[in-house]
Write a protein that holds these residues in place. Structure first.
Motif, mmCIF file in Angstrom:
data_model
loop_
_atom_site.group_PDB
_atom_site.id
_atom_site.type_symbol
_atom_site.label_atom_id
_atom_site.label_comp_id
_atom_site.label_asym_id
_atom_site.label_seq_id
_atom_site.Cartn_x
_atom_site.Cartn_y
_atom_site.Cartn_z
ATOM 1 N N TYR A 1 0.818 -1.215 0.000
ATOM 2 C CA TYR A 1 0.000 0.000 0.000
ATOM 3 C C TYR A 1 0.851 1.264 0.000
ATOM 4 C CZ TYR A 1 -4.469 -2.214 -0.043
ATOM 5 O OH TYR A 1 -5.571 -2.911 -0.461
ATOM 6 N N ALA A 2 2.013 1.216 0.629
ATOM 7 C CA ALA A 2 2.918 2.366 0.574
ATOM 8 C C ALA A 2 3.353 2.623 -0.865
ATOM 9 C CB ALA A 2 4.129 2.125 1.467
ATOM 10 N N ASN A 3 3.625 1.559 -1.611
ATOM 11 C CA ASN A 3 4.059 1.738 -2.999
ATOM 12 C C ASN A 3 2.926 2.161 -3.920
ATOM 13 O OD1 ASN A 3 7.032 1.135 -3.617
ATOM 14 N ND2 ASN A 3 6.504 -0.426 -2.102
ATOM 15 N N LEU A 4 1.696 1.821 -3.586
ATOM 16 C CA LEU A 4 0.567 2.388 -4.332
ATOM 17 C C LEU A 4 0.582 3.898 -4.222
ATOM 18 C CD1 LEU A 4 -2.554 0.158 -3.482
ATOM 19 C CD2 LEU A 4 -1.185 0.162 -5.567
ATOM 20 N N ALA A 5 0.814 4.377 -3.004
ATOM 21 C CA ALA A 5 0.806 5.820 -2.770
ATOM 22 C C ALA A 5 1.959 6.525 -3.468
ATOM 23 C CB ALA A 5 0.857 6.101 -1.270
ATOM 24 N N MET A 6 3.016 5.785 -3.792
ATOM 25 C CA MET A 6 4.171 6.372 -4.483
ATOM 26 C C MET A 6 4.137 6.098 -5.979
ATOM 27 S SD MET A 6 7.317 5.756 -1.804
ATOM 28 C CE MET A 6 7.158 3.977 -1.694
ATOM 29 N N GLY B 1 -2.398 5.320 -7.728
ATOM 30 C CA GLY B 1 -1.828 3.983 -7.702
ATOM 31 C C GLY B 1 -2.886 2.905 -7.564
ATOM 32 N N TRP B 2 -3.889 3.176 -6.742
ATOM 33 C CA TRP B 2 -4.989 2.224 -6.521
ATOM 34 C C TRP B 2 -5.667 1.883 -7.844
ATOM 35 C CZ3 TRP B 2 -10.265 2.108 -7.278
ATOM 36 C CH2 TRP B 2 -11.019 1.236 -6.479
ATOM 37 N N ARG B 3 -5.960 2.886 -8.652
ATOM 38 C CA ARG B 3 -6.624 2.653 -9.940
ATOM 39 C C ARG B 3 -5.770 1.821 -10.879
ATOM 40 N NH1 ARG B 3 -8.204 8.045 -8.728
ATOM 41 N NH2 ARG B 3 -10.465 8.378 -8.816
ATOM 42 N N LYS B 4 -4.451 1.971 -10.805
ATOM 43 C CA LYS B 4 -3.576 1.250 -11.723
ATOM 44 C C LYS B 4 -3.541 -0.246 -11.446
ATOM 45 C CE LYS B 4 -0.726 5.181 -13.022
ATOM 46 N NZ LYS B 4 0.598 5.841 -12.947
ATOM 47 N N ILE B 5 -4.004 -0.646 -10.284
ATOM 48 C CA ILE B 5 -4.190 -2.074 -10.030
ATOM 49 C C ILE B 5 -5.655 -2.450 -10.157
ATOM 50 C CG2 ILE B 5 -4.125 -3.852 -8.216
ATOM 51 C CD1 ILE B 5 -1.429 -2.838 -7.394
ATOM 52 N N HIS B 6 -6.526 -1.668 -9.540
ATOM 53 C CA HIS B 6 -7.961 -1.984 -9.558
ATOM 54 C C HIS B 6 -8.540 -2.001 -10.971
ATOM 55 C CE1 HIS B 6 -12.250 -1.840 -8.512
ATOM 56 N NE2 HIS B 6 -12.333 -0.906 -9.444
ATOM 57 N N ASN B 7 -8.315 -0.963 -11.747
ATOM 58 C CA ASN B 7 -8.976 -0.853 -13.051
ATOM 59 C C ASN B 7 -8.630 -1.990 -14.008
ATOM 60 O OD1 ASN B 7 -10.094 1.460 -11.995
ATOM 61 N ND2 ASN B 7 -9.334 2.837 -13.577
ATOM 62 N N PRO B 8 -7.335 -2.276 -14.238
ATOM 63 C CA PRO B 8 -7.037 -3.368 -15.173
ATOM 64 C C PRO B 8 -7.413 -4.745 -14.629
ATOM 65 C CG PRO B 8 -5.007 -2.482 -14.239
ATOM 66 C CD PRO B 8 -6.102 -1.555 -13.844
ATOM 67 N N ASP B 9 -7.377 -4.915 -13.310
ATOM 68 C CA ASP B 9 -7.673 -6.226 -12.736
ATOM 69 C C ASP B 9 -9.168 -6.524 -12.692
ATOM 70 O OD1 ASP B 9 -4.967 -6.333 -12.403
ATOM 71 O OD2 ASP B 9 -5.032 -6.949 -10.304
ATOM 72 N N THR B 10 -9.995 -5.495 -12.673
ATOM 73 C CA THR B 10 -11.446 -5.694 -12.580
ATOM 74 C C THR B 10 -12.191 -5.320 -13.853
ATOM 75 O OG1 THR B 10 -11.865 -3.465 -11.712
ATOM 76 C CG2 THR B 10 -11.367 -5.203 -10.101
ATOM 77 N N ASN C 1 -3.862 15.687 -0.771
ATOM 78 C CA ASN C 1 -2.642 15.253 -1.464
ATOM 79 C C ASN C 1 -2.490 13.734 -1.387
ATOM 80 O OD1 ASN C 1 -1.882 17.844 -2.219
ATOM 81 N ND2 ASN C 1 -0.638 18.175 -0.386
ATOM 82 N N ILE C 2 -2.793 13.167 -0.218
ATOM 83 C CA ILE C 2 -2.755 11.712 -0.070
ATOM 84 C C ILE C 2 -3.775 11.068 -1.001
ATOM 85 C CG2 ILE C 2 -3.350 9.818 1.512
ATOM 86 C CD1 ILE C 2 -2.081 11.529 3.759
ATOM 87 N N THR C 3 -4.955 11.667 -1.078
ATOM 88 C CA THR C 3 -6.017 11.129 -1.934
ATOM 89 C C THR C 3 -5.544 11.009 -3.382
ATOM 90 O OG1 THR C 3 -7.773 12.043 -0.541
ATOM 91 C CG2 THR C 3 -8.351 11.501 -2.823
ATOM 92 N N TYR C 4 -4.965 12.076 -3.894
ATOM 93 C CA TYR C 4 -4.525 12.052 -5.294
ATOM 94 C C TYR C 4 -3.426 11.008 -5.514
ATOM 95 C CZ TYR C 4 -7.143 16.232 -6.679
ATOM 96 O OH TYR C 4 -8.141 17.110 -6.984
ATOM 97 N N ALA D 1 -5.873 -7.220 1.690
ATOM 98 C CA ALA D 1 -5.291 -6.687 0.459
ATOM 99 C C ALA D 1 -6.312 -6.639 -0.667
ATOM 100 C CB ALA D 1 -4.089 -7.532 0.049
ATOM 101 N N ALA D 2 -7.134 -7.672 -0.793
ATOM 102 C CA ALA D 2 -8.114 -7.728 -1.879
ATOM 103 C C ALA D 2 -9.276 -6.767 -1.658
ATOM 104 C CB ALA D 2 -8.649 -9.151 -2.014
ATOM 105 N N VAL D 3 -9.831 -6.748 -0.450
ATOM 106 C CA VAL D 3 -11.018 -5.921 -0.189
ATOM 107 C C VAL D 3 -10.701 -4.434 -0.335
ATOM 108 C CG1 VAL D 3 -12.654 -5.188 1.599
ATOM 109 C CG2 VAL D 3 -12.210 -7.616 1.230
ATOM 110 N N LEU D 4 -9.565 -4.008 0.174
ATOM 111 C CA LEU D 4 -9.252 -2.581 0.101
ATOM 112 C C LEU D 4 -8.927 -2.127 -1.321
ATOM 113 C CD1 LEU D 4 -7.312 -1.924 3.407
ATOM 114 C CD2 LEU D 4 -9.739 -2.259 2.978
ATOM 115 N N LEU D 5 -8.602 -3.071 -2.180
ATOM 116 C CA LEU D 5 -8.422 -2.752 -3.597
ATOM 117 C C LEU D 5 -9.703 -2.991 -4.402
ATOM 118 C CD1 LEU D 5 -4.847 -4.157 -4.174
ATOM 119 C CD2 LEU D 5 -5.583 -1.838 -4.757
ATOM 120 N N HIS D 6 -10.758 -3.412 -3.710
ATOM 121 C CA HIS D 6 -12.042 -3.723 -4.352
ATOM 122 C C HIS D 6 -11.880 -4.792 -5.426
ATOM 123 C CE1 HIS D 6 -13.927 0.442 -3.152
ATOM 124 N NE2 HIS D 6 -13.287 -0.151 -2.155
#
Length: 337
Positions: free
Chosen positions: A76-81, A264-273, A256-259, A122-127
């Motif tokens: 999750y830290a690397n998602l934020a980065m 990063g969250w979308r870059k895993i969630h969107n292609p995976d779902t 700033n944290i949100t953005y 890990a799965a639920v928080l990434l939807h």
């Protein structure tokens, strides 16, 4: 025997007094426990670079409890980065460790519960779809240490929210908070944020605001603001209504944290779902779009946001143009659940 209960996510598992988070971490005698807890503190206070640095030495630890602790925070830290390759590496390590533990007949029930906790969290928080629905069986909860039980109840409540079972989700939150023998601040913050999400889904903005302020009372003394940024898109503008005026500096940090996190969250969630959650809206536009997608009228949105109908209409015109849609009902496919 592996010390899975003693050093697994020790900060989440600690009922520290608000305002004494870092002091509690620094007083931990075991060096490994203290290092993991320090990484947790950095993450929950919105310092992902420091969190990742602290966790990296434990990503391949032979102690699987240490490894799972490190991998969850590191992912999750690397998602934020926006370091998606590193985040995916940690998520893969979580799944491989989970499979290894559950394929071992000699693994302890406690270690199996910990691996299920990390995998499902890990799965639920990434939807993402759950690969292991059995993780919500009572045995998992029973075999977790006390502090992690409460965070796992947050995960269950979040999952119920994603299934649009808002009443059930609220029931989990209320029951968990009522039966906490002592307050575990990090779990309580996350639980109350799910309550905000549920109340907004049920169009009870006053109760949503109450829950937001209770979460903020726990978070503010230690600067534990990461959770607010993580959940922003699901909070329906409640952050703007409750914190923006009275805590402008904190609010800016949260945005700033949100953005950074949501990118990063979308870059895993969107292609995976295959679910194309919008990434080109401002946080205010996204909040308004979420409410509009749920059937709120312009007047209801304006009243909730402390704005005017004309201002809401202007935001709607802008966001619909960005998304290339012409009718409000088309918004839903670009929004979070």
């Amino acid at each position: 025997m592996e010390t899975e209960n003693r050093i697994f996510l020790p900060l989440i598992n600690n009922p520290f007094q608000p305002g004494h988070c870092l002091e509690t971490v620094q007083a931990m005698e075991d060096a490994k426990e203290r290092n993991i807890a320090t990484g947790e503190y950095y993450y929950f206070s919105g310092q992902p670079e420091k969190a990742a640095e602290k966790m990296e030495p434990y990503l391949a630890s032979p102690d699987r409890a240490l490894r799972l602790s490190a991998c969850l925070v590191y992912a999750y830290a690397n998602l934020a980065m926006d370091k998606i390759r590193l985040a995916r590496h940690a998520l893969t390590e979580i799944e491989e460790t989970f499979a290894d533990i559950n394929g071992n007949p000699d693994a302890s029930p406690e270690l199996k519960a910990l691996s299920a906790f990390v995998s499902v969290t890990a799965a639920v928080l990434l939807h993402l779809p759950l690969k292991n629905n059995s993780a919500f069986e009572p045995e998992t909860l029973q075999n977790l240490p006390s502090g992690l039980r409460f965070f796992f109840c947050y995960v269950q409540a979040h999952y119920a929210y994603l299934q649009e079972e808002y009443g059930r989700s609220l029931g989990i939150v209320e029951t968990t908070l009522a039966f906490q023998p002592q307050v575990y601040p990090i779990s309580a913050i996350y639980l109350r944020l799910v309550a905000v999400m549920d109340y907004m889904a049920l169009k009870d903005s006053e109760k949503a605001k109450e829950q937001m302020l209770l979460a903020w009372e726990l978070a503010r003394p230690d600067g534990l603001i990461e959770a607010f940024g993580e959940h922003h898109g699901l909070l329906g503008g409640v952050l703007e209504v409750t914190l923006k005026k009275d805590y402008p500096d904190d609010f800016r940090r949260i945005i700033n944290i949100t953005y950074s996190f949501s990118g990063g969250w979308r870059k895993i969630h969107n292609p995976d779902t295959g679910h194309d959650v919008a990434d080109n809206l401002t946080t205010t536009e996204f909040a308004i779009a979420m409410l509009a997608a749920r059937g709120w009228t312009y007047q209801e949105i304006a009243t909730h946001m402390g704005s005017t109908v004309n201002t809401v209409k202007a935001h709607m015109k802008s966001l619909m143009s960005k998304l290339g849609v012409e009718q409000k009902r088309e918004l839903k496919k670009y929004m979070l659940k």
